[in-house]
Design an enzyme around this catalytic site. Structure first.
Site: not given
Length: 701
Positions: A239, A447
């Site tokens: 990542d 979110e």
């Protein structure tokens, strides 16, 4: 081209490189090596719900919405379209030597993490809370993206490996502690399926540690499980800037050279970030060998050969005109229709235009483009908000009144105004309308992923399940008018809808429905088609009895382990008709080693054409190792004409009968089981809300 052929070509090409050249190819932004005829290549591209971040593309509903279709075949069709558009864009970019970020063919999708806690901001990138549903949808998505030819159409990536679902604010330093039972029962099955069944080309390591090891440098995850247990043959990517976390945040190494060694020796082949700039220095110190570098470089070039990037392929002729073409846009709208979940309806829906003079549309998400596309999205040439969809649908026949109602989360729309400065307008709209559609919810600013957000709380995670306070005041003000109203929720996660459940005439979960989502929602509101989505996550009443967000034990989480009643259960969703499973019988004698064959008869007992999702759940009655409740083990979306009855054959994999022990070992331990076949879970809340009881099939092996 077979993998063996691609590997041989990669071995030959990499053998001509110097140490420095090989090291340069391990970064996500790999530079050209002109003397060998190797063009630059950027490994970073996104395709969560359409080709993202590189201009125009078909923008499908967000991943959680696609999951709500419970339709694995449709997932493959969607992914094939994404790969087609990705190829078309790549063909044009490469002609112009534009090899920038987000313009390659290695897509870092799908996200098959388990949405274990409704507070996680990135949960809407996933396929929900169930490992079986996630694995079935993920396998088909990978198959659609990669294709089945000798040359891969595009390369998929299973992320984030593993045990990753928040908190976002702590992800660079957090240690997710999970038992082997929870690992193999919940967190790993989808990844295993994508590797073993779909042959996913890439796996991305997570930011966090898992049981003490940084995921992008974990011998347990990347060597023992991924390559040795599962036989993974593709490449691993970190990542972004996760390897830097080893020394800066996890502090398991002291400096970049040591982080490089930990990651590379664990088989992290490609670094999204800057730490692999220290690969050569690490080698010169003797922390890694040139062979370590060569191995990773060959894996990466094997992928490039499999994609036909050096020898060409049939996909080189895909024309640019397929990008956001009519057929692809129509598919995206159809997906939005099939993914919306009808949570409540007292009969007000579908709306009948001929009986309406005025319809009110209020709410901060009613005319906003942002909640159409969630996160990780492409650019659409046209957006249709819910307000616009309703306006287009009714035309000049019905007057549409509109009010923003409130800000998404601030206490006023205009900075110098009084608090709740749009509430009186919303009340006026409701009072002057025959029915009001109130569009509330969230968007990616409330979110989503850490650092991408503006909410200032939880780095993209939710503090609780409540709607922002201004929206709660808006709902109450509309309800207080006494006029009928419909609530449409645009959000990617479980929200406390108890007020809407009590006061609204209908509640429709629209998710983040894609660029033209307003068209799809209008089709559903006015009965051009029936809602048919099912919840891929539990809608909890609150978080009062939930474990701490940082607790990765599955106890008390998701429909399989929860102890309290849900507001709206996993697998729940209404239609405008009424279907019921009238019979379910076994077609074979169940045995320990064999799959279970089931014939399910379902009837549409209404005068409305509908689509339904037949769901199978299994419960082990004997083993103390069995999940607390039951597990989804089969699903099938079917279309039913008014009054039609159909019998469909379904197969339950014998692994559904297996339990997982504390060592992570899987086996069939029980002898007595119950199989449930219905249009929902067999729990009391689902039975009450749907008015139907699943068929029950007890059996022994």
């Amino acid at each position: 081209m077979t993998r063996e052929q691609a590997r041989a070509k990669a071995h030959e090409l990499v053998g001509k490189m110097t140490l420095e050249e090989k090291a340069s190819q391990l970064k996500f932004d790999a530079p050209a090596i002109e003397r060998l005829g190797i063009p630059a290549y950027n490994w970073w591209n996104e395709a969560l719900h359409g080709v993202a971040r590189a201009g125009t593309a078909t923008v499908f509903p967000q991943a959680i919405a696609m999951a709500a279709m419970f339709d694995d075949d449709k997932m493959k069709e969607i992914a094939d379209v994404i790969a087609t558009e990705g190829r078309a864009k790549y063909n044009e970019y490469s002609k112009q030597e534009d090899r920038d970020i987000y313009k390659g063919l290695t897509f870092w999708s799908p996200n098959v993490n388990i949405f274990r806690d409704p507070r996680w901001g990135r949960g809407h990138e996933t396929y929900g809370e169930d490992p079986y549903l996630t694995s079935r949808l993920g396998v088909k998505f990978v198959e659609g993206l990669q294709g089945d030819g000798e040359v891969m159409k595009a390369a998929a990536c299973a992320k984030h490996f593993a045990v990753h679902s928040g908190p976002e604010a702590l992800r660079h330093e957090f240690d997710a502690v999970a038992s082997k039972k929870d690992m193999y029962e919940t967190y790993l099955p989808a990844f295993e399926a994508l590797v073993k069944e779909a042959k996913v080309e890439s796996v991305m390591g997570a930011y966090n540690r898992t049981n003490g090891e940084p995921c992008c440098g974990s011998q347990t995850l990347l060597v023992d499980i991924l390559r040795k247990q599962w036989g993974f043959e593709g490449h691993v990517v970190s990542d972004c800037w996760a390897v830097r976390d080893f020394h800066e945040n996890h502090k398991v190494t002291g400096r970049p050279e040591e982080s490089v060694a930990m990651a590379l020796k664990a088989g992290c082949d490609c670094n999204c970030g800057c730490t692999y700039e220290f690969v050569v220095a690490s080698a010169k110190e003797g922390l890694i060998s040139e062979e370590d570098i060569t191995t990773s470089c060959e894996r990466l070039f094997t992928t490039r050969y499999l994609l036909g990037l050096f020898d060409g392929s049939e996909f080189d002729e895909i024309p640019y005109e397929v990008v956001e073409c009519k057929e692809h846009v129509e598919l995206a709208v159809d997906v939005a229709r099939k993914s919306a979940v009808l949570l409540k309806n007292d009969g007000v829906l579908p709306l009948q235009k001929e009986k309406l003079k005025t319809i009110g549309v209020v709410g901060p998400n009613a005319n906003s483009r942002v909640p159409l596309f969630g996160n990780y999205y492409g650019t659409s040439s046209r957006y249709i908000t819910i307000l616009e969809g309703i306006q287009d649908e009714v035309g000049e026949d019905v007057r549409v009144l509109y009010s923003e109602g409130c800000h998404l989360y601030k206490d006023r729309v205009e900075g110098l105004a009084w608090e709740d400065d749009r509430i009186s307008e919303a009340v006026t709209v409701a009072n002057h309308s025959d029915v009001t559609v109130v569009v509330v919810g969230l968007d990616e600013t409330l979110e989503g992923e850490e650092l991408d957000q503006s909410n200032g709380v939880g780095s993209g995670d939710k503090a609780d399940l409540l709607l922002p306070e201004p929206q709660r005041r808006l709902l109450k003000a509309v309800a207080d008018t006494g006029k009928p109203f419909v609530v449409i929720l645009m959000a990617g996660s479980s929200i406390d809808l108890s007020f809407a459940e009590e006061h609204a005439a209908a509640v429709l979960q629209a998710w983040y429905p894609g660029a033209r989502g307003g068209k799809a929602i209008a089709d559903l509101l006015f009965g051009n088609c029936s809602p048919s989505g099912k919840l891929p996550v539990t809608f909890y009443k609150d978080t009062d009895h939930m474990p701490e967000f940082t607790d990765y034990s599955m106890k008390g989480r998701t429909y399989r382990y929860m102890e309290d009643e849900a507001l709206y259960p996993f697998g729940y969703g209404l239609t405008y008709g009424k279907a019921e499973v009238t019979e379910a019988v076994l077609k074979n004698t169940p045995a320990k080693e064999s799959d279970i064959e089931v014939a399910v008869t379902v009837k549409n007992e209404s005068n409305v054409d509908i689509e339904e999702v037949i769901q199978l759940y299994i419960k082990d009655l004997d083993s103390p190792l069995a999940v607390k409740n039951y597990s989804l083990c089969g699903f099938k979306r079917i279309a039913l004409k008014a009054g039609e009855a159909r019998t469909i054959d379904m197969t339950v994999d014998n692994r559904a009968m297996m339990v997982v022990d504390e060592n992570g070992e899987r086996s069939v331990e029980g002898r007595n089981f119950t199989l449930y076949a219905g249009i929902s879970q067999p729990d009391d809340v689902s039975v009450r809300l749907t008015g139907t009881t699943p068929a029950v099939i007890p059996f022994s092996i």
